[in-house]
Design a protein around this motif. Structure first.
Motif, PDB file in Angstrom:
ATOM      1  N   ALA A  24      34.370  40.805  40.813  1.00 29.71           N
ATOM      2  CA  ALA A  24      33.804  40.310  39.559  1.00 29.71           C
ATOM      3  C   ALA A  24      34.442  38.987  39.138  1.00 29.71           C
ATOM      4  N   LEU A  25      35.763  38.885  39.271  1.00 30.30           N
ATOM      5  CA  LEU A  25      36.440  37.632  38.941  1.00 30.30           C
ATOM      6  C   LEU A  25      35.955  36.500  39.839  1.00 30.30           C
ATOM      7  N   ALA A  26      35.767  36.807  41.116  1.00 27.50           N
ATOM      8  CA  ALA A  26      35.262  35.790  42.043  1.00 27.50           C
ATOM      9  C   ALA A  26      33.851  35.352  41.652  1.00 27.50           C
ATOM     10  N   ASP A  27      33.026  36.326  41.237  1.00 20.40           N
ATOM     11  CA  ASP A  27      31.677  35.964  40.762  1.00 20.40           C
ATOM     12  C   ASP A  27      31.768  35.022  39.574  1.00 20.40           C
ATOM     13  N   GLY A  28      32.732  35.307  38.684  1.00 27.34           N
ATOM     14  CA  GLY A  28      32.927  34.421  37.549  1.00 27.34           C
ATOM     15  C   GLY A  28      33.322  33.025  37.993  1.00 27.34           C
ATOM     16  N   GLY A  29      34.200  32.954  38.991  1.00 25.37           N
ATOM     17  CA  GLY A  29      34.603  31.650  39.517  1.00 25.37           C
ATOM     18  C   GLY A  29      33.438  30.894  40.122  1.00 25.37           C
ATOM     19  N   VAL A  30      32.579  31.611  40.859  1.00 23.96           N
ATOM     20  CA  VAL A  30      31.395  30.985  41.442  1.00 23.96           C
ATOM     21  C   VAL A  30      30.457  30.493  40.342  1.00 23.96           C
ATOM     22  N   ALA A  31      30.290  31.330  39.322  1.00 23.74           N
ATOM     23  CA  ALA A  31      29.431  30.935  38.199  1.00 23.74           C
ATOM     24  C   ALA A  31      29.973  29.697  37.496  1.00 23.74           C
ATOM     25  N   ALA A  32      31.301  29.525  37.523  1.00 29.14           N
ATOM     26  CA  ALA A  32      31.925  28.356  36.891  1.00 29.14           C
ATOM     27  C   ALA A  32      31.970  27.155  37.830  1.00 29.14           C
ATOM     28  N   GLY A  33      31.474  27.331  39.084  1.00 31.82           N
ATOM     29  CA  GLY A  33      31.359  26.192  39.981  1.00 31.82           C
ATOM     30  C   GLY A  33      32.187  26.225  41.242  1.00 31.82           C
ATOM     31  N   LEU A  34      32.999  27.266  41.453  1.00 30.31           N
ATOM     32  CA  LEU A  34      33.854  27.327  42.638  1.00 30.31           C
ATOM     33  C   LEU A  34      33.081  27.778  43.873  1.00 30.31           C
ATOM     34  N   ALA A  36      36.970  31.159  45.464  1.00 27.78           N
ATOM     35  CA  ALA A  36      36.987  32.047  44.303  1.00 27.78           C
ATOM     36  C   ALA A  36      37.605  33.394  44.650  1.00 27.78           C
ATOM     37  N   ILE A  37      37.264  33.945  45.832  1.00 28.90           N
ATOM     38  CA  ILE A  37      37.827  35.230  46.252  1.00 28.90           C
ATOM     39  C   ILE A  37      39.332  35.104  46.472  1.00 28.90           C
ATOM     40  N   GLU A  38      39.757  34.042  47.131  1.00 30.01           N
ATOM     41  CA  GLU A  38      41.190  33.851  47.369  1.00 30.01           C
ATOM     42  C   GLU A  38      41.953  33.701  46.060  1.00 30.01           C
ATOM     43  N   LEU A  39      41.415  32.931  45.145  1.00 31.33           N
ATOM     44  CA  LEU A  39      42.062  32.735  43.843  1.00 31.33           C
ATOM     45  C   LEU A  39      42.164  34.055  43.080  1.00 31.33           C
ATOM     46  N   GLN A  51      44.728  36.609  45.007  1.00 33.71           N
ATOM     47  CA  GLN A  51      46.124  36.218  44.869  1.00 33.71           C
ATOM     48  C   GLN A  51      46.589  36.333  43.427  1.00 33.71           C
ATOM     49  N   THR A  52      45.706  36.095  42.469  1.00 31.97           N
ATOM     50  CA  THR A  52      46.065  36.208  41.061  1.00 31.97           C
ATOM     51  C   THR A  52      46.429  37.646  40.708  1.00 31.97           C
ATOM     52  N   LEU A  53      45.625  38.617  41.166  1.00 32.90           N
ATOM     53  CA  LEU A  53      45.958  40.023  40.909  1.00 32.90           C
ATOM     54  C   LEU A  53      47.221  40.442  41.643  1.00 32.90           C
ATOM     55  N   GLY A  63      49.765  38.500  42.488  1.00 35.46           N
ATOM     56  CA  GLY A  63      50.909  37.895  41.817  1.00 35.46           C
ATOM     57  C   GLY A  63      51.240  38.574  40.504  1.00 35.46           C
ATOM     58  N   ALA A  64      50.210  38.946  39.749  1.00 38.11           N
ATOM     59  CA  ALA A  64      50.433  39.621  38.474  1.00 38.11           C
ATOM     60  C   ALA A  64      51.107  40.976  38.695  1.00 38.11           C
ATOM     61  N   ALA A  65      50.645  41.718  39.702  1.00 35.44           N
ATOM     62  CA  ALA A  65      51.252  43.022  40.016  1.00 35.44           C
ATOM     63  C   ALA A  65      52.705  42.858  40.436  1.00 35.44           C
ATOM     64  N   LYS A  66      52.972  41.835  41.244  1.00 36.35           N
ATOM     65  CA  LYS A  66      54.333  41.612  41.715  1.00 36.35           C
ATOM     66  C   LYS A  66      55.266  41.252  40.571  1.00 36.35           C
ATOM     67  N   MET A  67      54.760  40.510  39.589  1.00 35.54           N
ATOM     68  CA  MET A  67      55.578  40.166  38.423  1.00 35.54           C
ATOM     69  C   MET A  67      56.016  41.420  37.671  1.00 35.54           C
ATOM     70  N   ILE A  68      55.109  42.369  37.509  1.00 29.99           N
ATOM     71  CA  ILE A  68      55.434  43.615  36.807  1.00 29.99           C
ATOM     72  C   ILE A  68      56.480  44.414  37.586  1.00 29.99           C
ATOM     73  N   LEU A  69      56.276  44.553  38.899  1.00 26.78           N
ATOM     74  CA  LEU A  69      57.186  45.359  39.715  1.00 26.78           C
ATOM     75  C   LEU A  69      58.566  44.726  39.837  1.00 26.78           C
TER      76      LEU A  69
END
Length: 273
Positions: A191-201, A206-209, A212-214, A216-222
Motif C-alpha cells: 500500500a505504501l508503494a502504491d502511494g509512492g507510485v501515485a505520488a510519482g515514483l 517505491a517498493i524498495e523505499l 526499507q522504511t519499515l 529501519g523503523a522496526a530495527k530502531m525499536i528493537l
C-alpha cells in the motif's frame, strides 16, 4: 533429552510437511545448525519432495519411514486439518530420544502430550521471516523438558531470528500477531508503494523505499528499546508532513484495523485448537 552439539553442524532434523514454513526453516538452518544432508523432509506430494531436493539438496520423501529413527528433532509442520491423521501415522514410530516440536497453529501442548506422553514436546509459533534469518518465534515446552532442552530450543530458533519462551495461554495471541504479522507487513508495504507510485515514483523504487522504511523503523525499536509512540513523536514535527499523513491514517481507522486483524487471527487460532 538429547545430547545436542551446536558447536558442530550435525544435528539431524526431520520435518513432517514440506510447505512454505518448512522451507523457510530449512533455508535458515542449513549450513548454520546443520548440513543439508542431515535434514529430512516428508511430504505427501512426490513433486514437492523433488523440488526440495533439487533446491536445497536435503533428503525428502513421501512418508517418514526412511528417516524417523535417525532424527534428534522432529518438527511437525502440516496444515491444522491434517494434524489428526499425521499424529496417528507417526506416534508409534518415534524413538524416545527424539524431541518433538509442533509449529501447527492452534495445536495445544496437551494434545501433543496425550499422543507422546514420554517425550519432550514443544509447541512453537514462528513466522516466515525465518527465510531471511529475521523470524520471530514464541514457544512453550512441557514439564519433561530439562534446562538443556530449553537451551537447545532457544538456540535453534535464535539462530534464524529472535525467540522467546512464553506461557501457553498467550500462544493464540502470538499466532495472531507475529505468526500472521508478516502478511500485514507485506500489505502495508504494498500500500505504501502504491502511494509512492501515485505520488510519482517508479514502482521498483517505491517498493524498495517502503520495505526499507519499515525494516529501519522496526530495527530502531528493537535496538533502542524505546516505545513506538516515543519514536513516532520524535519524527513528527509540528505542522509538518508526517503529522498530516498520520491524521489521514487515524481518520481512516488504520490503527483500529490492525488491532482487529490481530484479534481476529488470534480467535481463529483459538478455534483451530
Amino acid at each position: 533429552m538429547n545430547d545436542f552439539n551446536f558447536e558442530e553442524p550435525n544435528i539431524r532434523v526431520g520435518f513432517v510437511g514440506g510447505g512454505a514454513l518448512t522451507e523457510s526453516i530449512v533455508n535458515g538452518i542449513r549450513g548454520n545448525l546443520t548440513t543439508s544432508h542431515e535434514i529430512f523432509i516428508s511430504d505427501h506430494k512426490k513433486e514437492r519432495c523433488n523440488e526440495l531436493i533439487n533446491r536445497y539438496r536435503v533428503n525428502a520423501s513421501v512418508g517418514i519411514d526412511s528417516f524417523i529413527e535417525k532424527v534428534e528433532l522432529l518438527i511437525i509442520a502440516v496444515k491444522p486439518k491434517d494434524i489428526a491423521p499425521t499424529l496417528t501415522e507417526i506416534k508409534s514410530k518415534i524413538t524416545l530420544n527424539t524431541t518433538i516440536m509442533s509449529v501447527v497453529a492452534g495445536l495445544k501442548l496437551a494434545a501433543l502430550e496425550k499422543i507422546f506422553p514420554r517425550h519432550t514436546v514443544v509447541r512453537a509459533m514462528p513466522n516466515v521471516a525465518l527465510l531471511v534469518g529475521e523470524g520471530m518465534t514464541a514457544y512453550v515446552m512441557n514439564k519433561k523438558a530439562l534446562a538443556a532442552d530449553r537451551e537447545m530450543v532457544k538456540k535453534f530458533w535464535s539462530s534464524i531470528g529472535r525467540a522467546i519462551e512464553i506461557d501457553e495461554k498467550f500462544m493464540d495471541a502470538v499466532t495472531g500477531l507475529s505468526g500472521s504479522g508478516p502478511a500485514y507487513a507485506f500489505l502495508m508495504i504494498d500500500a505504501l508503494a502504491d502511494g509512492g507510485v501515485a505520488a510519482g515514483l517508479p514502482r521498483a523504487a517505491a517498493i524498495e523505499l517502503a520495505a526499507q522504511t519499515l525494516l529501519g523503523a522496526a530495527k530502531m525499536i528493537l535496538e533502542t528499546g524505546e516505545h513506538p509512540g516515543v519514536l513516532r513523536d520524535k519524527v513528527t514535527s509540528p505542522a509538518g508532513t508526517t503529522v498530516e499523513g498520520l491524521r489521514v491514517l487515524e481518520r481512516n481507522g488504520v490503527r483500529s484495523a490492525l488491532i482487529e486483524a490481530v484479534i481476529a487471527a488470534a480467535e481463529k487460532s483459538r478455534s483451530l485448537g
